[in-house]
Design a protein around this motif. Structure first.
Motif, PDB file in Angstrom:
ATOM      1  N   ILE A   1       0.742  -1.074  -0.009  1.00 22.25           N
ATOM      2  CA  ILE A   1      -0.042  -0.067  -0.130  1.00 22.25           C
ATOM      3  C   ILE A   1       0.987   1.219  -0.041  1.00 22.25           C
ATOM      4  N   ARG A   2       0.607   2.270  -0.883  1.00 23.17           N
ATOM      5  CA  ARG A   2       1.117   3.500  -0.951  1.00 23.17           C
ATOM      6  C   ARG A   2       0.296   4.446  -0.548  1.00 23.17           C
ATOM      7  N   VAL A   3       0.730   5.444   0.520  1.00 24.05           N
ATOM      8  CA  VAL A   3       0.069   6.603   0.971  1.00 24.05           C
ATOM      9  C   VAL A   3       0.785   7.830   0.023  1.00 24.05           C
ATOM     10  N   VAL A   4       0.033   8.570  -0.833  1.00 28.56           N
ATOM     11  CA  VAL A   4       0.455   9.737  -1.534  1.00 28.56           C
ATOM     12  C   VAL A   4       0.161  10.841  -0.537  1.00 28.56           C
ATOM     13  N   PHE A   5       0.883  11.600  -0.358  1.00 26.84           N
ATOM     14  CA  PHE A   5       0.496  12.938   0.764  1.00 26.84           C
ATOM     15  C   PHE A   5       1.309  13.935   0.070  1.00 26.84           C
ATOM     16  N   PHE A   6       0.627  15.436   0.326  1.00 26.79           N
ATOM     17  CA  PHE A   6       1.266  16.715  -0.081  1.00 26.79           C
ATOM     18  C   PHE A   6       1.638  17.125   1.365  1.00 26.79           C
ATOM     19  N   ASP A   7       2.719  17.355   1.362  1.00 27.03           N
ATOM     20  CA  ASP A   7       3.493  18.179   2.492  1.00 27.03           C
ATOM     21  C   ASP A   7       3.956  19.676   1.972  1.00 27.03           C
ATOM     22  N   PRO A   8       3.017  20.561   2.232  1.00 34.38           N
ATOM     23  CA  PRO A   8       2.931  21.997   1.773  1.00 34.38           C
ATOM     24  C   PRO A   8       4.224  22.677   2.058  1.00 34.38           C
ATOM     25  N   PRO A   9       4.869  23.168   1.252  1.00 32.70           N
ATOM     26  CA  PRO A   9       6.320  24.118   1.579  1.00 32.70           C
ATOM     27  C   PRO A   9       5.957  24.975   2.926  1.00 32.70           C
ATOM     28  N   SER A  10       7.228  25.254   3.635  1.00 35.76           N
ATOM     29  CA  SER A  10       6.997  26.160   4.703  1.00 35.76           C
ATOM     30  C   SER A  10       6.602  27.506   4.185  1.00 35.76           C
ATOM     31  N   GLU A  11       7.058  27.958   3.056  1.00 30.32           N
ATOM     32  CA  GLU A  11       6.596  29.422   2.720  1.00 30.32           C
ATOM     33  C   GLU A  11       5.187  29.742   2.595  1.00 30.32           C
TER      34      GLU A  11
ATOM     35  N   LEU B   1      -1.226  23.234  14.241  1.00 23.19           N
ATOM     36  CA  LEU B   1      -0.017  22.309  13.941  1.00 23.19           C
ATOM     37  C   LEU B   1      -0.058  22.326  12.300  1.00 23.19           C
ATOM     38  N   ARG B   2       1.146  22.063  11.941  1.00 21.98           N
ATOM     39  CA  ARG B   2       1.331  21.945  10.412  1.00 21.98           C
ATOM     40  C   ARG B   2       0.446  20.907   9.878  1.00 21.98           C
ATOM     41  N   VAL B   3      -0.093  21.055   8.638  1.00 24.31           N
ATOM     42  CA  VAL B   3      -1.101  19.899   7.968  1.00 24.31           C
ATOM     43  C   VAL B   3      -0.340  19.167   6.948  1.00 24.31           C
ATOM     44  N   VAL B   4      -0.349  17.907   6.943  1.00 20.75           N
ATOM     45  CA  VAL B   4       0.164  17.081   5.915  1.00 20.75           C
ATOM     46  C   VAL B   4      -1.200  16.511   5.147  1.00 20.75           C
ATOM     47  N   TRP B   5      -1.399  16.702   3.974  1.00 15.87           N
ATOM     48  CA  TRP B   5      -2.625  16.306   3.281  1.00 15.87           C
ATOM     49  C   TRP B   5      -2.521  14.999   2.580  1.00 15.87           C
ATOM     50  N   ILE B   6      -3.243  14.027   2.691  1.00 17.45           N
ATOM     51  CA  ILE B   6      -3.246  12.828   2.118  1.00 17.45           C
ATOM     52  C   ILE B   6      -4.030  13.035   0.954  1.00 17.45           C
ATOM     53  N   LEU B   7      -3.409  12.625  -0.262  1.00 18.02           N
ATOM     54  CA  LEU B   7      -4.322  12.695  -1.701  1.00 18.02           C
ATOM     55  C   LEU B   7      -4.660  11.585  -2.081  1.00 18.02           C
TER      56      LEU B   7
END
Length: 91
Positions: A33-43, A54-60
């Motif tokens: 299984i692969r979890v593809v996620f988006f970790d937005p740049p800190s800027e 807290l910082r959000v990591v988005w599961i795509l």
């Protein structure tokens, strides 16, 4: 239970902040299984109505994967999802 997983940037989407997490165990009869996620740049700054403590990591997407490479359609979909999140949630 301690879990140690590896993740890395999807090379074809370098610079977009799109990563894949590999789960090599069998889960619900599915393997690799692969979890593809988006970790937005800190800027990127969240929109005022979307500030979280807290910082959000988005599961795509979460999908079983049989091949090592990604198809053009998958890459296009992941890129579009990351752009959509960026346009809707960040300045």
């Amino acid at each position: 239970m301690l879990v140690d997983h590896t993740y890395e940037s999807i090379k074809a989407l370098a610079g977009f902040g799109v990563y894949e997490l590999r789960l090599d165990d069998d889960i619900g009869g599915q393997a690799n299984i692969r979890v593809v996620f988006f970790d937005p740049p800190s800027e990127l700054v969240p929109l005022p109505n979307n500030i979280r403590p807290l910082r959000v990591v988005w599961i795509l997407e979460v999908l079983p994967k049989k091949r090592n490479d990604w198809t053009t359609n998958e890459l296009t979909r992941f890129r579009a999802q990351a752009k959509l999140i960026t346009s809707r949630m960040y300045k």
